[in-house]
Motif scaffolding. Structure first.
Motif, short mmCIF file in Angstrom:
data_model
loop_
_atom_site.label_atom_id
_atom_site.label_comp_id
_atom_site.label_asym_id
_atom_site.label_seq_id
_atom_site.Cartn_x
_atom_site.Cartn_y
_atom_site.Cartn_z
N GLY A 119 0.80 -1.21 0.00
CA GLY A 119 0.00 0.00 0.00
C GLY A 119 0.83 1.27 0.00
N ASP A 120 2.14 1.13 -0.21
CA ASP A 120 3.07 2.25 -0.29
C ASP A 120 3.12 3.06 1.01
N SER A 121 2.95 2.39 2.15
CA SER A 121 3.04 3.08 3.43
C SER A 121 4.47 3.00 3.96
N LEU A 122 4.82 3.91 4.85
CA LEU A 122 6.16 3.95 5.42
C LEU A 122 6.45 2.69 6.22
N GLN A 123 5.46 2.22 6.99
CA GLN A 123 5.66 1.03 7.81
C GLN A 123 5.92 -0.21 6.95
N GLU A 124 5.20 -0.32 5.85
CA GLU A 124 5.41 -1.45 4.94
C GLU A 124 6.81 -1.39 4.34
N THR A 125 7.21 -0.20 3.94
CA THR A 125 8.55 -0.03 3.36
C THR A 125 9.62 -0.43 4.35
N GLU A 126 9.49 0.01 5.59
CA GLU A 126 10.47 -0.32 6.63
C GLU A 126 10.52 -1.82 6.86
N PHE A 127 9.36 -2.45 6.84
CA PHE A 127 9.28 -3.90 7.06
C PHE A 127 9.96 -4.66 5.92
N LEU A 128 9.71 -4.25 4.68
CA LEU A 128 10.27 -4.94 3.53
C LEU A 128 11.78 -4.72 3.42
N VAL A 129 12.24 -3.53 3.75
CA VAL A 129 13.68 -3.28 3.79
C VAL A 129 14.34 -4.18 4.83
N GLY A 130 13.68 -4.34 5.97
CA GLY A 130 14.19 -5.24 7.01
C GLY A 130 14.29 -6.67 6.53
N ALA A 131 13.31 -7.11 5.75
CA ALA A 131 13.33 -8.48 5.21
C ALA A 131 14.53 -8.68 4.27
N LEU A 132 14.82 -7.67 3.45
CA LEU A 132 15.96 -7.77 2.55
C LEU A 132 17.28 -7.71 3.29
N LEU A 133 17.36 -6.92 4.35
CA LEU A 133 18.57 -6.87 5.16
C LEU A 133 18.82 -8.22 5.85
N PHE A 134 17.75 -8.84 6.32
CA PHE A 134 17.87 -10.18 6.91
C PHE A 134 18.39 -11.17 5.87
N ALA A 135 17.88 -11.06 4.64
CA ALA A 135 18.32 -11.95 3.56
C ALA A 135 19.80 -11.75 3.26
N MET A 136 20.24 -10.50 3.22
CA MET A 136 21.64 -10.22 2.94
C MET A 136 22.54 -10.67 4.09
N GLY A 137 22.03 -10.60 5.31
CA GLY A 137 22.77 -11.14 6.45
C GLY A 137 22.96 -12.63 6.32
N LEU A 138 21.92 -13.33 5.89
CA LEU A 138 22.03 -14.77 5.64
C LEU A 138 23.13 -15.07 4.64
N GLN A 139 23.13 -14.31 3.55
CA GLN A 139 24.12 -14.56 2.49
C GLN A 139 25.54 -14.25 2.95
N ASN A 140 25.71 -13.11 3.61
CA ASN A 140 27.05 -12.73 4.03
C ASN A 140 27.60 -13.71 5.07
N GLY A 141 26.73 -14.16 5.99
CA GLY A 141 27.15 -15.13 6.97
C GLY A 141 27.55 -16.45 6.33
N LEU A 142 26.79 -16.88 5.33
CA LEU A 142 27.09 -18.13 4.64
C LEU A 142 28.43 -18.07 3.93
N THR A 143 28.61 -17.07 3.07
CA THR A 143 29.82 -17.00 2.25
C THR A 143 31.07 -16.85 3.12
N ALA A 144 30.98 -16.02 4.15
CA ALA A 144 32.14 -15.81 5.02
C ALA A 144 32.46 -17.08 5.81
N SER A 145 31.43 -17.77 6.27
CA SER A 145 31.63 -18.94 7.13
C SER A 145 32.25 -20.10 6.36
N ILE A 146 31.67 -20.47 5.23
CA ILE A 146 32.15 -21.67 4.53
C ILE A 146 33.45 -21.42 3.79
N SER A 147 33.83 -20.16 3.57
CA SER A 147 35.09 -19.86 2.87
C SER A 147 36.19 -19.45 3.83
N ASN A 148 35.95 -19.59 5.14
CA ASN A 148 36.93 -19.17 6.14
C ASN A 148 37.21 -17.67 6.03
#
Length: 248
Positions: A119-148
């Motif tokens: 609905g293009d609200s500020l709260q929705e935007t903040e929530f979706l940005v948070g979801a993408l940051l969580f996703a990028m945290g998953l990726q960064n943790g994975l790549t750094a961990s398995i590659s030493n």
């Protein structure tokens, strides 16, 4: 690419992992800037925004930024927990693939939400940005961990610094013949080029296809998750064939 761990990985394994994950990170970061005007592949800038908002007394904004930082941290934490504790229960490949699948689901969720519920609200935007940051945290943790900690694909500040150091070292003839330094240079250059290429593709896709770009990013993540699946299935098939031949 995902089935090997730490020092058992070759430079080729790390280049494949780095290039593909950097490509997806570049895509996610650019599309999030296009849609939400927010960077999501790293949180360096948010560590500057957080004290600024606190100093201004903007407590709600400060809480949101703090939540974003914690979501990135949580994604990286979850990724490493799955790798450390899941390896003995699920196998190395599966425990390494699960963070990528979770990242894919986060990106897919954002794309679907934008298409059907946003609905293009500020709260929705903040929530979706948070979801993408969580996703990028998953990726960064994975790549750094398995590659030493050799491969980190969501933040290019340190990578650019390392590239500059290597280029300066290559002004000495002996260093240009050092295989370890040359391999590291190729890895960093692959990550940088893939991140830029992913961002460029994401920007072009958004111009023509808008939110469909999130699904393209999901397809790239699916390739990462299933890249080793065929090899593992092929190895099992060959092993079973040799076992039957030996038995006969």
């Amino acid at each position: 690419m995902l089935r090997k761990y730490s020092n058992h990985r070759t430079n080729s394994d790390n280049i494949k992992l780095g290039a593909l994950t950097a490509f997806s990170a570049g895509m996610v970061n650019v599309i999030s800037v296009c849609v939400f005007f927010a960077f999501t592949s790293n949180i360096t800038g948010y560590y500057a925004v957080l004290p600024q908002e606190i100093a201004k007394g903007n407590w709600y904004q400060a809480a949101v930024v703090l939540l974003w930082i914690l979501l990135f941290f949580s994604g990286s934490l979850l990724s490493n927990l799955l790798i450390i504790h899941g390896k003995s229960r699920m196998g190395q490949y599966v425990s390494h693939a699960i963070p990528v699948i979770l990242e894919l689901l986060c990106v897919l969720f954002v794309g679907l939400y934008l298409d059907f519920f946003y609905g293009d609200s500020l709260q929705e935007t903040e929530f979706l940005v948070g979801a993408l940051l969580f996703a990028m945290g998953l990726q960064n943790g994975l790549t750094a961990s398995i590659s030493n900690s050799v491969v980190k694909t969501t933040h290019l500040t340190g990578l650019t610094t390392d590239l500059a150091i290597l280029v300066s070292m290559f002004t000495i003839q002996a260093n240009r013949s050092n295989k370890a330094l040359v391999d590291k240079f190729h890895l960093l250059l692959s990550i940088l080029g893939a991140y830029f290429a992913g961002g460029l593709l994401s920007g072009i896709c958004y111009v023509y296809y808008h939110n469909f770009t999130f699904y393209v990013a999901c397809f790239v993540l699916l390739i990462i998750a299933l890249y080793d699946f065929y090899k593992l299935a092929r190895v099992k098939q060959l092993f079973a064939h040799r076992k039957r031949a030996f038995a006969s």
